[in-house]
Design an enzyme around this catalytic site. Structure first.
Site, PDB file in Angstrom:
ATOM      1  N   LYS A 189      31.758  25.650  53.220  1.00  0.00           N
ATOM      2  CA  LYS A 189      31.339  26.614  53.100  1.00  0.00           C
ATOM      3  C   LYS A 189      30.587  26.985  54.591  1.00  0.00           C
ATOM      4  CE  LYS A 189      26.461  25.520  52.821  1.00  0.00           C
ATOM      5  NZ  LYS A 189      25.332  25.192  53.713  1.00  0.00           N
ATOM      6  N   THR A 246      25.124  30.937  51.470  1.00  0.00           N
ATOM      7  CA  THR A 246      24.603  30.906  52.965  1.00  0.00           C
ATOM      8  C   THR A 246      25.360  31.786  53.695  1.00  0.00           C
ATOM      9  OG1 THR A 246      24.934  27.917  51.616  1.00  0.00           O
ATOM     10  CG2 THR A 246      25.110  28.809  54.622  1.00  0.00           C
TER      11      THR A 246
END
Length: 337
Positions: A189, A246
């Protein structure tokens, strides 16, 4: 009450130390940096990486690795991913048979393509290695904002023990046996977050961000399942949950570095500006290698690598993604006729 050693005094190690102390545990924080040890002992606050979060007076800060490791009920390894193997190697002489080490960093080693837990197991074979991951910025955990994470372990007993140690009224913890899926989601990610940041730096909007998040989790899940992770993990907290936070948060160092690159900085200039380890930069090449090894299509990861390491302009990388050959969104879905 447990006696806990936290290895690494950055923002995440500091925030988790405060959480564990608030939960009634005796906590020691180790740092390799003598200046950091002195600053934390004197100020009781990490003024550079976690300003405004005060360390309880009973937390011990030390530069003595043996004292931080030996005899502890469990250890929290919170050093940045590029230093995981080296730190584990130094810890090995002091780790007892079956001692629990919970890794809280995220990354993949480029040279071996090993996740962090595998690196730790290789260096400290006598340890019981677990992981803690999820959408959890240190800045918010330090401020005691509601957060949820997942503990992954080989045994249910270890997972539930760590769950009980970390869980509180502001930090909810789930358990999972899928260590590999948790680690792949947490590592990959960061690469997608770099792409999201680059898009922000280019001045693109919410449509672009949403596309990167949804197509990014598709790439992560394709590779993760091929490697042996479980699809349920990638639709959960350590997959889509961690990816959303994120890619979108002002606290995300990966998103911020990507934004600076999108605005014209080089990779090195962006990392220097962020002043913390940008994990996605270290995982990007490993992700591309894994994609090739497992025969998985990961076009976003490929374009991020081209921007970071091959001098490709961010605008050109976006154009490559937008003009790829047309295809179905999900090849498992079929037409009725």
């Amino acid at each position: 009450m447990a006696n806990v050693g936290v290895l690494g005094a950055g923002s995440w190690g500091t925030a988790l130390s405060v959480l564990l102390s608030d939960n009634g545990h005796q906590v020691s924080i180790w740092s390799i940096d003598e200046n950091e040890v002195s600053m934390l002992n004197e100020k009781r606050e990490h003024e550079l990486k976690l300003p405004g979060v005060k360390l309880p007076e009973d937390i011990i800060i030390t530069g003595d690795l043996e004292a931080a490791v030996r005899g502890k009920d469990f250890l929290v390894l919170a050093v940045p991913s590029p230093f995981t193997r080296g730190t584990a190697r130094k810890m090995k002489p002091y780790v007892a048979e079956g001692q629990i080490i919970v890794d809280v960093a995220k990354g993949i080693e480029e040279s071996t393509l090993m996740t962090l837990s595998r690196q730790i197991e290789q260096e400290i074979p006598q340890a019981d290695v677990a992981v803690l991951s999820g959408p959890s910025h240190a800045e918010e955990v330090g401020r005691k904002l509601p957060t949820t994470c997942v503990v992954g372990a080989k045994s249910k007993k270890t997972a539930e023990y760590l769950q009980s140690a970390f869980i509180s009224n502001v930090f909810r913890v789930y358990t999972s046996p899928d260590i590999l899926g948790i680690e792949l989601g947490g590592s990959l990610k960061n690469v997608i977050a770099l792409a999201a940041g680059i898009a922000d730096g280019l001045g693109y909007g919410d449509n672009t961000k949403a596309a990167l998040i949804t197509r990014g989790i598709a790439e992560i899940a394709r590779l993760g399942v091929k490697m042996g992770g479980k699809i349920e993990t990638f639709s959960g907290l350590t997959g889509i949950g961690d990816l959303i936070v994120t890619c979108a948060s002002v606290h995300s160092r990966n998103r911020r570095a990507g934004c600076l690159i999108g605005q014209g900085m080089s990779m090195q200039e962006a990392m220097d500006e962020v002043k913390m380890v940008v994990e996605g930069v270290y995982s990007a090449k490993a992700a591309a290698k894994l994609a090739r090894e497992y025969g998985v299509s990961m076009p976003i990861v490929e374009e991020v690598n081209a921007v970071l390491f091959e001098g490709k302009s961010p605008a050109e990388a976006v154009n490559e993604l937008m003009t790829r050959e047309s295809r179905s969104e999900n090849h498992t879905l079929t037409w009725e006729e």
